[in-house]
Design a protein around this motif. Structure first.
Motif, mmCIF file in Angstrom:
data_model
loop_
_atom_site.group_PDB
_atom_site.id
_atom_site.type_symbol
_atom_site.label_atom_id
_atom_site.label_comp_id
_atom_site.label_asym_id
_atom_site.label_seq_id
_atom_site.Cartn_x
_atom_site.Cartn_y
_atom_site.Cartn_z
ATOM 1 N N ILE A 1 0.817 -1.203 0.000
ATOM 2 C CA ILE A 1 0.000 0.000 0.000
ATOM 3 C C ILE A 1 0.859 1.265 0.000
ATOM 4 C CG2 ILE A 1 -0.535 0.706 2.372
ATOM 5 C CD1 ILE A 1 -3.532 0.006 1.494
ATOM 6 N N LEU B 1 -8.824 -4.473 -0.305
ATOM 7 C CA LEU B 1 -8.261 -5.164 0.842
ATOM 8 C C LEU B 1 -9.187 -6.331 1.169
ATOM 9 C CD1 LEU B 1 -7.572 -1.926 2.908
ATOM 10 C CD2 LEU B 1 -5.966 -3.165 1.474
ATOM 11 N N THR C 1 -3.262 4.766 5.439
ATOM 12 C CA THR C 1 -2.721 5.166 4.135
ATOM 13 C C THR C 1 -2.956 6.665 3.941
ATOM 14 O OG1 THR C 1 -3.344 2.987 3.340
ATOM 15 C CG2 THR C 1 -2.718 4.596 1.670
ATOM 16 N N LEU D 1 -9.829 2.898 -2.334
ATOM 17 C CA LEU D 1 -9.580 1.661 -1.605
ATOM 18 C C LEU D 1 -10.929 1.054 -1.224
ATOM 19 C CD1 LEU D 1 -6.685 2.776 0.796
ATOM 20 C CD2 LEU D 1 -6.500 1.662 -1.443
#
Ligand code: ATP
Length: 274
Positions: A29, A55, A70, A160
């Motif tokens: 990541i 994920l 992140t 994400l």
């Protein structure tokens, strides 16, 4: 009343140091962190940055935490929502929410959009599932696909998503230009559990050191997720406080582990009635 903006901007700052273990996932990541920190460098050289990552892993393993970290590491805004927020009875609301989310993201770029439970909208088309609202869900999924690689470029926005059901996802989501990266996050092994305990024991008042407790507790909790471990630590603190203790002892942790195991057993019973 139809509220078109269910997604929320989360300003709490989480960093990689708050996410214990998950070393490989962090390496994967990091590519996004580096890009979001300095998009110009990547754009100037003509590099096409992956649009996003999914994920994948069981509940409570830190997928949301990782996504937040992140954003924290890159120091960019974090917009989060859940796939189930898009599943609506009213025609057109799901796609409108997707449009809204991405419009907001474009305005705030560079930033991260996080969609938890992506399987709620991203399950393979034409396979049934939600009663009655199937066409609507397909429209929502199509809108998501359009936003991710459609005509309006999604510049400097990383998307994400998280799921524990990768098997039911529509393959169109996994094509290049959409969720090009898949990052697996499993339940923690002994060493990782110890590290997760270290994070969650730190703020507590213990009758011994964190270094004393972390390995001991890790051994007592096989199969526990990060969320379960965080629960054990908080339960132990609650039990100690209720007993008027000024420090948390092994006795309190034992009781807390029993209570969390009890909770897990109850949950499993509900999920799979015999
Ligand atoms: P779900 O699939 O249920 O949404 P998730 O994988 O997104 O779960 P999180 O919400 O990120 O799980 O984790 C829940 C909580 O568990 C976190 O807020 C954190 O307190 C704790 N936790 C989970 N994994 C870790 C970890 N690796 N390090 C530290 N804390 C963790």
């Amino acid at each position: 009343k139809i509220n078109a903006s269910q997604f929320k901007k989360d300003d709490s700052k989480v960093l990689f140091k708050d996410v214990a273990g998950l070393g490989e996932a962090k390496v994967e990541i990091e590519e996004f962190v580096n890009f979001l920190k300095d998009p110009k460098k990547y754009n100037d050289i003509g590099a096409k940055i992956p649009r996003g990552a999914i994920l994948i892993g069981p509940p409570g393993t830190g997928k949301t935490l990782m996504a937040k970290a992140t954003a924290g590491e890159a120091n960019v805004p974090f917009f989060s929502t859940s796939g189930s927020d898009f599943v609506e009875m009213f025609v057109g609301v799901g796609p409108a929410r997707v449009r809204d989310l991405f419009e907001q993201a474009r305005k705030n770029a560079p930033c991260i959009v996080f969609i938890d439970e992506i399987d709620a909208i991203g399950r393979a088309r034409g396979k049934g599932g939600f009663s009655g609202s199937n066409d609507e869900r397909e429209n929502t999924l199509n809108q998501l696909l359009v936003e991710m690689d459609g005509f309006t470029p999604l510049k400097n926005v990383v998307v994400l998503a998280a799921t524990n059901r990768p098997d039911i996802l529509d393959q169109a989501l996994l094509r290049p230009g959409r969720f090009d990266r898949q990052i697996t996050i499993d339940n923690p092994d002994l060493k990782s559990r110890e590290e997760i305990f270290c994070v969650h024991l730190k703020p507590l008042t213990l009758d011994n050191t964190v270094e004393h407790y972390a390995p001991k507790l890790a051994k007592l909790t096989p199969g526990f997720s990060g969320a379960d471990i965080s629960n054990v630590c908080n339960e132990a603190a609650l039990i100690a406080a209720r007993k008027m203790a000024d420090q948390i002892t092994l006795k309190h942790f034992d009781a807390a582990i029993d209570r969390v195991i009890g909770g897990l057993e109850k949950k499993n019973k509900v999920l799979s009635p015999q």
